[in-house]
Design a protein around this motif. Sequence first.
Motif, PDB file in Angstrom:
ATOM      1  N   ALA A  13     100.156  26.178  13.723  1.00 45.74           N
ATOM      2  CA  ALA A  13      99.912  27.100  14.831  1.00 45.74           C
ATOM      3  C   ALA A  13     100.899  28.257  14.866  1.00 45.74           C
ATOM      4  N   ASP A  14     102.134  28.041  14.387  1.00 45.36           N
ATOM      5  CA  ASP A  14     103.157  29.078  14.456  1.00 45.36           C
ATOM      6  C   ASP A  14     103.330  29.846  13.144  1.00 45.36           C
ATOM      7  N   CYS A  15     102.408  29.696  12.194  1.00 43.83           N
ATOM      8  CA  CYS A  15     102.531  30.318  10.871  1.00 43.83           C
ATOM      9  C   CYS A  15     101.713  31.607  10.802  1.00 43.83           C
ATOM     10  N   LEU A  16     102.388  32.718  10.531  1.00 41.64           N
ATOM     11  CA  LEU A  16     101.720  34.018  10.416  1.00 41.64           C
ATOM     12  C   LEU A  16     100.609  33.983   9.367  1.00 41.64           C
ATOM     13  N   PHE A  17     100.863  33.392   8.202  1.00 41.39           N
ATOM     14  CA  PHE A  17      99.855  33.400   7.148  1.00 41.39           C
ATOM     15  C   PHE A  17      98.673  32.499   7.471  1.00 41.39           C
ATOM     16  N   CYS A  18      98.908  31.395   8.169  1.00 40.02           N
ATOM     17  CA  CYS A  18      97.783  30.569   8.626  1.00 40.02           C
ATOM     18  C   CYS A  18      96.907  31.372   9.581  1.00 40.02           C
ATOM     19  N   LYS A  19      97.526  32.207  10.400  1.00 40.43           N
ATOM     20  CA  LYS A  19      96.777  33.049  11.336  1.00 40.43           C
ATOM     21  C   LYS A  19      95.991  34.134  10.603  1.00 40.43           C
ATOM     22  N   ILE A  20      96.509  34.621   9.484  1.00 43.78           N
ATOM     23  CA  ILE A  20      95.752  35.580   8.665  1.00 43.78           C
ATOM     24  C   ILE A  20      94.556  34.872   8.042  1.00 43.78           C
ATOM     25  N   VAL A  21      94.754  33.660   7.524  1.00 43.27           N
ATOM     26  CA  VAL A  21      93.656  32.889   6.934  1.00 43.27           C
ATOM     27  C   VAL A  21      92.553  32.660   7.958  1.00 43.27           C
ATOM     28  N   SER A  22      92.924  32.330   9.190  1.00 43.92           N
ATOM     29  CA  SER A  22      91.926  32.037  10.229  1.00 43.92           C
ATOM     30  C   SER A  22      91.289  33.295  10.809  1.00 43.92           C
ATOM     31  N   GLY A  23      91.858  34.461  10.527  1.00 44.51           N
ATOM     32  CA  GLY A  23      91.340  35.712  11.074  1.00 44.51           C
ATOM     33  C   GLY A  23      91.918  36.065  12.429  1.00 44.51           C
ATOM     34  N   ASP A  24      92.881  35.280  12.916  1.00 47.71           N
ATOM     35  CA  ASP A  24      93.504  35.558  14.212  1.00 47.71           C
ATOM     36  C   ASP A  24      94.495  36.711  14.144  1.00 47.71           C
ATOM     37  N   VAL A  25      95.031  37.011  12.954  1.00 43.90           N
ATOM     38  CA  VAL A  25      95.919  38.147  12.739  1.00 43.90           C
ATOM     39  C   VAL A  25      95.274  39.011  11.665  1.00 43.90           C
ATOM     40  N   PRO A  26      95.135  40.317  11.921  1.00 42.05           N
ATOM     41  CA  PRO A  26      94.487  41.179  10.932  1.00 42.05           C
ATOM     42  C   PRO A  26      95.372  41.416   9.704  1.00 42.05           C
ATOM     43  N   ALA A  27      94.726  41.648   8.588  1.00 47.72           N
ATOM     44  CA  ALA A  27      95.402  41.997   7.343  1.00 47.72           C
ATOM     45  C   ALA A  27      94.429  42.825   6.517  1.00 47.72           C
ATOM     46  N   THR A  28      94.964  43.619   5.611  1.00 47.90           N
ATOM     47  CA  THR A  28      94.131  44.396   4.704  1.00 47.90           C
ATOM     48  C   THR A  28      93.836  43.526   3.489  1.00 47.90           C
ATOM     49  N   VAL A  29      92.756  42.763   3.590  1.00 50.22           N
ATOM     50  CA  VAL A  29      92.377  41.815   2.546  1.00 50.22           C
ATOM     51  C   VAL A  29      91.758  42.574   1.376  1.00 50.22           C
ATOM     52  N   VAL A  30      92.232  42.281   0.165  1.00 46.64           N
ATOM     53  CA  VAL A  30      91.703  42.918  -1.034  1.00 46.64           C
ATOM     54  C   VAL A  30      90.871  41.959  -1.881  1.00 46.64           C
ATOM     55  N   ARG A  31      91.110  40.651  -1.732  1.00 42.86           N
ATOM     56  CA  ARG A  31      90.331  39.634  -2.437  1.00 42.86           C
ATOM     57  C   ARG A  31      90.356  38.370  -1.608  1.00 42.86           C
ATOM     58  N   GLU A  32      89.296  37.572  -1.737  1.00 39.36           N
ATOM     59  CA  GLU A  32      89.274  36.267  -1.083  1.00 39.36           C
ATOM     60  C   GLU A  32      88.412  35.335  -1.909  1.00 39.36           C
ATOM     61  N   THR A  33      88.892  34.093  -2.068  1.00 36.28           N
ATOM     62  CA  THR A  33      88.134  33.052  -2.754  1.00 36.28           C
ATOM     63  C   THR A  33      88.031  31.872  -1.797  1.00 36.28           C
ATOM     64  N   GLY A  34      87.475  30.788  -2.271  1.00 32.86           N
ATOM     65  CA  GLY A  34      87.387  29.593  -1.452  1.00 32.86           C
ATOM     66  C   GLY A  34      88.745  28.982  -1.142  1.00 32.86           C
ATOM     67  N   THR A  35      89.755  29.284  -1.969  1.00 31.63           N
ATOM     68  CA  THR A  35      91.072  28.671  -1.781  1.00 31.63           C
ATOM     69  C   THR A  35      92.196  29.659  -1.512  1.00 31.63           C
ATOM     70  N   THR A  36      91.951  30.969  -1.683  1.00 29.63           N
ATOM     71  CA  THR A  36      93.027  31.956  -1.558  1.00 29.63           C
ATOM     72  C   THR A  36      92.591  33.180  -0.765  1.00 29.63           C
ATOM     73  N   VAL A  37      93.590  33.900  -0.266  1.00 27.10           N
ATOM     74  CA  VAL A  37      93.391  35.213   0.349  1.00 27.10           C
ATOM     75  C   VAL A  37      94.465  36.131  -0.223  1.00 27.10           C
ATOM     76  N   ALA A  38      94.074  37.334  -0.609  1.00 24.27           N
ATOM     77  CA  ALA A  38      95.025  38.334  -1.104  1.00 24.27           C
ATOM     78  C   ALA A  38      94.954  39.547  -0.187  1.00 24.27           C
ATOM     79  N   PHE A  39      96.130  40.005   0.252  1.00 24.29           N
ATOM     80  CA  PHE A  39      96.173  41.132   1.190  1.00 24.29           C
ATOM     81  C   PHE A  39      97.410  41.987   0.920  1.00 24.29           C
ATOM     82  N   ARG A  40      97.357  43.230   1.360  1.00 22.21           N
ATOM     83  CA  ARG A  40      98.449  44.169   1.145  1.00 22.21           C
ATOM     84  C   ARG A  40      99.658  43.800   2.007  1.00 22.21           C
ATOM     85  N   ASP A  41     100.837  43.889   1.402  1.00 16.46           N
ATOM     86  CA  ASP A  41     102.080  43.633   2.133  1.00 16.46           C
ATOM     87  C   ASP A  41     102.294  44.769   3.128  1.00 16.46           C
TER      88      ASP A  41
END
Length: 119
Positions: A7-35
Amino acid sequence: MAGEPQADCLFCKIVSGDVPATVVRETGTTVAFRDINPQAPTHVLVIPKVHYPDAATLAAAQPGVAADILREAGAVAADEKVDGTGFRIVFNTGTGAGQTVFHAHAHVLGGRGLEWPPG
């Protein structure tokens, strides 16, 4: 529990879509986004969708997902057109190595000279 969203992990929140990110790729197991604080013209983070605090813990528990991160890092480099000029994949582990988000992740860096040692 390892592997479960935190619940307190920024990257878990990006995975769930609760925190926005500039996603460049996504697979069933990974998410890639701009730093958000890029250290090179190309600086993309590749994270697993499962939560593990660092790359070593992830690799020990789910080596297939660790391999997925490396595969996606290469795909990001190709998409960003830095695969021909050279790129770096970095896993920081622990605060002494500069890890600030304790969810395993790889930095894909390229687009400028990346001399060794870094700095």
